[in-house]
Design an enzyme around this catalytic site. Structure first.
Site: not given
Ligand code: AMP
Length: 284
Positions: A37, A151, A191
């Site tokens: 990010h 991604k 995750r």
């Protein structure tokens, strides 16, 4: 960094900045931020006067309610990372702020077959939810530049189509940023925080599988290759939703290589109930 929780406040503030001719870059996220990010934030900071990040775990894009419930939230750490990477504005709305009418209404964005292949197939309604939140966020922020990660390759295509449907393509430039990986190749993902140390190591088989396909693509039949790939994943305890070899432009499945077109390999697999995705464009 300024924190906004209300969309009208953010909208007014950005309007004022726009009048000063400041260029804006936007990085929408669901939080639990990692270096992937932050690479998008840094890219935006380097290309714009004002970088806006949103953190919103969008309930309507989760087809699996337990995935939504378990989605990691690390807001204090997120704020620290945004501050130190030069982000100017954080938009942190609650659900009512984005969906004042509630989250129940069905949406029907015409994104064609992207809605029903790969992620769309295995996560019904997911991209309708993505479109719903992105339409709202883009109308509030209306950035000059929008930064997305490779991604989520199919998501990049869906959002590009949405931007076209909203007729924003002349106002908003989309930049797709490369996937950041851990040293062992595992694609960074919020995750990953839900994986045990052992499972995290086993999950590196996804990257190894992508490399295996890359290495063997010119000397194997694709069906054989995909079967072999599935074996590698299964041996590490990963259960696959899909392993697909596709045309990188259309995302349609291909059965043989075409030198004139870019090929992409996409994988979605579960490691002990945690769903992971990754991809690799082969002609780079
Ligand atoms: P998310 O918070 O998962 O919705 O992701 C927010 C944005 O960060 C999306 O555009 C993602 O594609 C991007 N992103 C997620 N993981 C990575 C990564 N490992 N490298 C680069 N970008 C990423």
């Amino acid at each position: 960094m300024i924190l906004f929780k209300k969309r009208t406040d953010l909208y007014k503030y950005i309007e004022q900045q726009r009048k000063k001719k400041l260029k804006t870059g936007f990085v929408p996220t669901m939080g639990a931020l990692h270096d992937g990010h932050i690479s998008l934030i840094r890219k935006s900071v380097s290309e714009n006067d004002l970088t806006i990040c949103s953190i919103f775990v969008n309930p309507v894009q989760f087809n699996d309610p337990s995935d939504f419930k378990k989605y990691p939230v690390t807001i204090e750490n997120d704020i620290y990372q945004l501050e130190t990477s030069g982000c100017n504005i954080l938009f942190l709305p609650d659900v009512e702020e984005i969906y004042p009418e509630g989250t129940g209404q069905q949406s029907s964005y015409n994104i064609g077959y992207l809605d029903t292949i790969l992620e769309g197939k295995f996560r019904p309604g997911h991209y309708q939810g993505v479109c719903k939140v992105m339409e709202r966020l883009l109308k509030i922020v209306m950035p000059d530049n929008l930064y997305l990660g490779q991604k989520d390759y199919q998501q990049c295509q869906v959002i590009t189509r949405l931007v076209g449907m909203l007729e924003f393509e002349k106002r908003i430039k989309i930049t797709i940023c490369p996937t950041l990986r851990e040293k062992d190749g595992l694609a960074m993902s919020s995750r990953n925080m839900r994986l045990s140390e052992t499972d995290r190591k086993k999950a590196t088989a996804i990257y190894r599988t992508l490399l295996y396909i890359q290495k063997n693509i010119n000397n194997s039949e694709f069906t054989v290759l995909k079967n072999e790939a599935e074996k590698i994943l299964n041996e590490s305890g990963l259960l696959t939703d899909y392993i697909e070899i596709a045309d990188a432009a259309s995302l349609k499945t291909i059965n043989r290589r075409d030198d004139k077109r870019k090929t992409i390999v996409l994988i979605a697999a579960y490691m002990n109930g945690v769903r992971l995705i990754d991809n690799m464009i082969l002609d780079e």
